[in-house]
Write an enzyme that holds these catalytic residues in place. Sequence first.
Site, PDB file in Angstrom:
ATOM      1  N   LYS A 189      49.556  53.977  65.295  1.00 21.49           N
ATOM      2  CA  LYS A 189      50.061  53.690  66.310  1.00 21.49           C
ATOM      3  C   LYS A 189      49.630  54.327  67.821  1.00 21.49           C
ATOM      4  O   LYS A 189      49.886  53.756  68.925  1.00 21.49           O
ATOM      5  CB  LYS A 189      51.487  53.528  66.309  1.00 21.49           C
ATOM      6  CG  LYS A 189      52.200  52.480  65.496  1.00 21.49           C
ATOM      7  CD  LYS A 189      52.141  51.087  66.085  1.00 21.49           C
ATOM      8  CE  LYS A 189      53.195  50.215  65.588  1.00 21.49           C
ATOM      9  NZ  LYS A 189      53.041  48.848  66.195  1.00 21.49           N
ATOM     10  N   SER A 201      48.140  52.079  56.711  1.00 22.84           N
ATOM     11  CA  SER A 201      48.507  52.292  58.066  1.00 22.84           C
ATOM     12  C   SER A 201      49.292  53.334  58.629  1.00 22.84           C
ATOM     13  O   SER A 201      49.465  53.656  59.698  1.00 22.84           O
ATOM     14  CB  SER A 201      49.219  50.814  58.720  1.00 22.84           C
ATOM     15  OG  SER A 201      50.500  50.627  57.987  1.00 22.84           O
TER      16      SER A 201
END
Length: 426
Positions: free
Chosen positions: A64, A319
């Site tokens: 992110k 992720s």
Amino acid sequence: MTLSDSLPRSASVSIRMEDILFAAHTLRGVVSPTPLQFNQRLSARHGCRIHLKREDQQVVRSFKIRGAYNLISGLPAAERERGVICASAGNHAQGVAYSCAALDIPGIIYMPATTPRQKIGQVELFGGDKVEVRLIGDTFDDAYAEAQRAVRETGMTFVHPFDDTRIIAGNGTVGKEIMEACKEPVDVLLVTVGGGGLAAGVASYVKAVSPNTRIIGVEPEGAPSMMVAMERGEVVPLEEIDKFVDGAAVKRVGDLTYALCRDLLDEVVVVPEGRVCTTILELYNEHAIVAEPAGALTVAALPMLADRLAGQSVVCVVSGGNNDVDRMQEIKERSMIYEGLKHYFMVNFPQRSGALREFLDDVLGPDDDIVQFEYTKKHNKENGPALVGIELKSPGDYGPLVERMNHKGFRYVELNKDPLLFNLLI
């Protein structure tokens, strides 16, 4: 060349190749390229060559930061001075917090009250005195609505977690790193889908440089917002979602990300939350990888795709790794229920001496174990209910257990098969 050159004519949004390359330049010195690791055990298990893109090793332990820093660093001076606002279930908040501290920009971060404490603590750590964390609602969408209200009141800039071309371009650097690091053509790439920002960015770059790579988006079964959008041909908010895979549990994907994913993803698959839990435990126990639920999604999808992956080069994007140790008991519980190793029953016991002993001697198998027992005695009743949790050694032990209960005449309700009662009692 622009990424729009590689998109079908139906695409309603374009991302320029130079935007991703510029994002990579912007992130240099802030984001270290994460490893692309060949995994021997997973490869042998699934009959293909599997590499893991380890975004869990990023500075904020998720991808992110790429999009957040790319967007915030490019804001005009006046917007920087006013500061930024974001809404996040955790990882985007950490990326924004880190960026605010690094760029000396004030920020307000709205997070669902259900966000694991570990993620909240990390946001506060990375942001320091530059950010304020505000907890609101139960879902990302609740936090998002409150953040939008604050933007209107303060004039601060909203940093969207996924539906912004600058966010998507920053995320696209994950795809750039994969294609530059992999020493062989990538046949299949699996990428997590939450709001769609990572999938849109990765697919934009990869399809531009390797159009034959098959890109599969992976969503949690309890929040299949992208799959529903694909099926209906438009973005549709889901009425209810399972919030367990918090990093990928959104009711509504982005308009920009949907447009890109619609044209660039080859398919979207969903994975049961229980399977995700099993994968989290396997990654930790067998590979020493700490993956959060959203981070484990792509690896969890491998068994579902095994017949189509044989002999191919496969990349799974892990992720994120922001997993709260306080959740491990719940993760183990969900895994065992999914694997058929733990079952809960409401059993009606006769209120007579020896009834429980009869259950233990004549119903339980030699390897079955009672892990929970709550009995409520009802006076002047012939029977009394008991909540019984039973752990099995093998899923195959379940059938004989039920047969023995039926044979001995015990009346019972299988709570695993009744979601309403299960959620009320367990």
